[in-house]
Design an enzyme around this catalytic site. Sequence first.
Site, short mmCIF file in Angstrom:
data_model
loop_
_atom_site.label_atom_id
_atom_site.label_comp_id
_atom_site.label_asym_id
_atom_site.label_seq_id
_atom_site.Cartn_x
_atom_site.Cartn_y
_atom_site.Cartn_z
N ALA A 99 0.93 -1.20 0.13
CA ALA A 99 0.06 0.18 0.00
C ALA A 99 0.86 1.32 -0.12
O ALA A 99 1.91 1.10 0.37
CB ALA A 99 -0.80 -0.13 1.27
N GLY A 135 0.52 -4.93 0.87
CA GLY A 135 -0.67 -5.12 0.09
C GLY A 135 -0.25 -5.91 -1.10
O GLY A 135 -1.25 -6.28 -1.57
N GLU A 192 -0.60 -9.34 -0.12
CA GLU A 192 -2.23 -9.39 0.18
C GLU A 192 -2.87 -9.66 -1.16
O GLU A 192 -3.98 -10.37 -1.26
CB GLU A 192 -2.51 -8.26 1.08
CG GLU A 192 -2.00 -8.55 2.50
CD GLU A 192 -1.93 -7.25 3.31
OE1 GLU A 192 -1.71 -6.04 3.02
OE2 GLU A 192 -2.57 -7.25 4.43
N GLU A 251 4.68 -4.91 7.61
CA GLU A 251 3.78 -3.78 8.35
C GLU A 251 4.39 -3.60 9.62
O GLU A 251 4.21 -2.46 10.04
CB GLU A 251 2.33 -4.33 8.21
CG GLU A 251 1.69 -4.12 6.88
CD GLU A 251 1.61 -5.19 6.02
OE1 GLU A 251 2.45 -6.30 6.30
OE2 GLU A 251 0.99 -5.27 5.12
N1 CO8 Z 1 4.56 3.00 -1.02
C1 CO8 Z 1 4.85 4.27 -1.66
N2 CO8 Z 1 6.02 4.62 -2.46
C2 CO8 Z 1 6.89 3.41 -2.65
C3 CO8 Z 1 6.44 2.27 -2.00
C4 CO8 Z 1 5.30 1.97 -1.12
N3 CO8 Z 1 4.76 0.96 -0.64
N4 CO8 Z 1 7.53 1.07 -2.28
C5 CO8 Z 1 8.41 1.98 -2.99
N5 CO8 Z 1 7.95 3.10 -3.07
C6 CO8 Z 1 8.46 4.23 -4.05
C7 CO8 Z 1 9.75 4.69 -3.38
O1 CO8 Z 1 9.34 5.57 -2.36
C8 CO8 Z 1 10.64 5.14 -4.33
O2 CO8 Z 1 10.29 6.45 -4.80
P1 CO8 Z 1 11.12 7.82 -5.21
O3 CO8 Z 1 11.92 7.17 -6.19
O4 CO8 Z 1 10.06 8.81 -5.40
O5 CO8 Z 1 11.91 7.71 -3.96
C9 CO8 Z 1 10.30 4.34 -5.58
O6 CO8 Z 1 8.85 3.62 -5.27
C10 CO8 Z 1 11.43 3.21 -5.73
O7 CO8 Z 1 11.71 2.57 -4.66
P2 CO8 Z 1 13.16 2.51 -4.00
O8 CO8 Z 1 13.97 3.52 -4.44
O9 CO8 Z 1 12.76 2.18 -2.76
O10 CO8 Z 1 13.42 1.17 -4.71
P3 CO8 Z 1 14.58 -0.08 -4.20
O11 CO8 Z 1 14.74 -0.81 -5.18
O12 CO8 Z 1 15.67 0.49 -3.43
O13 CO8 Z 1 13.64 -0.87 -3.09
C11 CO8 Z 1 11.91 -1.78 -1.94
C12 CO8 Z 1 12.65 -1.55 -3.33
C13 CO8 Z 1 12.61 -3.06 -1.08
C14 CO8 Z 1 10.42 -2.55 -2.53
C15 CO8 Z 1 11.40 -0.65 -1.27
O14 CO8 Z 1 10.77 0.35 -2.03
C16 CO8 Z 1 10.69 -0.71 0.00
O15 CO8 Z 1 10.99 -1.22 0.80
N6 CO8 Z 1 9.18 -0.24 -0.27
C17 CO8 Z 1 8.31 -0.48 0.67
C18 CO8 Z 1 7.72 -1.89 0.86
C19 CO8 Z 1 6.72 -2.06 2.00
O16 CO8 Z 1 7.12 -1.71 3.19
N7 CO8 Z 1 5.63 -2.42 1.78
C20 CO8 Z 1 4.43 -2.65 2.54
C21 CO8 Z 1 3.83 -1.37 2.71
S1 CO8 Z 1 2.53 -1.28 3.94
C22 CO8 Z 1 1.44 -2.22 3.28
O17 CO8 Z 1 1.41 -2.54 2.17
C23 CO8 Z 1 0.14 -2.31 4.00
C24 CO8 Z 1 -1.11 -2.95 3.75
C25 CO8 Z 1 -2.21 -2.91 4.45
C26 CO8 Z 1 -2.69 -1.36 4.50
C27 CO8 Z 1 -3.94 -1.44 5.60
C28 CO8 Z 1 -4.37 0.10 5.54
C29 CO8 Z 1 -4.96 0.43 6.95
#
Ligand code: CO8
Length: 263
Positions: free
Chosen positions: A63, A108, A111, A131
């Site tokens: 998400a 997400g 999920e 999360e």
């Molecule tokens: N949300 C928003 N932006 C994201 C997300 C995300 N989940 N994942 C990646 N991005 C963006 C980054 O911010 C980055 O943007 P920018 O270039 O503008 O800085 C771009 O995508 C590229 O990402 P990275 O530079 O970080 O790429 P890397 O190759 O270095 O890393 C990863 C890739 C490992 C996937 C890393 O981006 C990461 O850890 N992302 C987050 C993963 C994460 O924690 N996902 C879970 C999110 S929480 C969730 O899903 C909850 C679901 C339930 C919700 C319930 C609601 C109440």
Amino acid sequence: MEFITYEQEGYVGVITINRPQALNALNSQVLDELSEVLDNVDINTTRAIILTGAGEKSFVAGADIGEMSTLTKAEGEAFGKKGNDVFLKLEKLPIPTIAAVNGFALGGGCEISMSCDIRICSENAMFGQPEVGLGITPGFGGTQRLARLVSPGMAKQLIYTARNIKADEAYRIGLVNAVYPLEELMANAKKMAETIAKNAPIAVRNCKKAINDGLQVAIDEAVVIEEKLFGDCFETEDQKAGMGNFLEKDKEKKLKVVPFQNK
Ligand code: CO8
């Protein structure tokens, strides 16, 4: 639509989440568009759906953390409901769904893949529920579907530790059915979808419903669900043609007739 594309090839529909600037992360707009696409799938001309992410790095990276970062409790709950409503719509789509997981399937992303009937992935795929590291729970069905799909103990370990796992481990624990080189993933997803599409569509839909609905209730109620859906197949053209062709030993006819029957 800005973030979702839908393509139909024969009986197979391909939904692609396409938000490369955020590794296909799910913000409200992506969820709204996905909901609309699902509403518009014509289940009389489509027999299987493949869900994938654009690009070669990420299926869905979760998400949208930026959007979630400022939510109040009430807004957080509403966002959880928004995701859950869309994922339930996907899960209950009458036709089979295959998640072709082509990279990160985190939070997400994991999920939404679990809301599909079948998951296959590329060798570079990575699954996880990170999360708790962000101070929240897996709120798009993760606490429920992961426990049902793998086991409560394995789901609790993955969720409590927030550890990401690679494709081979996802395969070992039964989260995915198969792992392919990235360049072969979509071809294999389409091959599976086309194999499904060759079978009697009413019977396939009824199998999905029987499995999904039956898993929610005790076995004595579940077999009643099965009986009704089994009975529902009789008198359909597919049932008559499928069984008739077998009895006539007409394999050619079986191949020709059954795949093109519809409700
Ligand atoms: N949300 C928003 N932006 C994201 C997300 C995300 N989940 N994942 C990646 N991005 C963006 C980054 O911010 C980055 O943007 P920018 O270039 O503008 O800085 C771009 O995508 C590229 O990402 P990275 O530079 O970080 O790429 P890397 O190759 O270095 O890393 C990863 C890739 C490992 C996937 C890393 O981006 C990461 O850890 N992302 C987050 C993963 C994460 O924690 N996902 C879970 C999110 S929480 C969730 O899903 C909850 C679901 C339930 C919700 C319930 C609601 C109440």
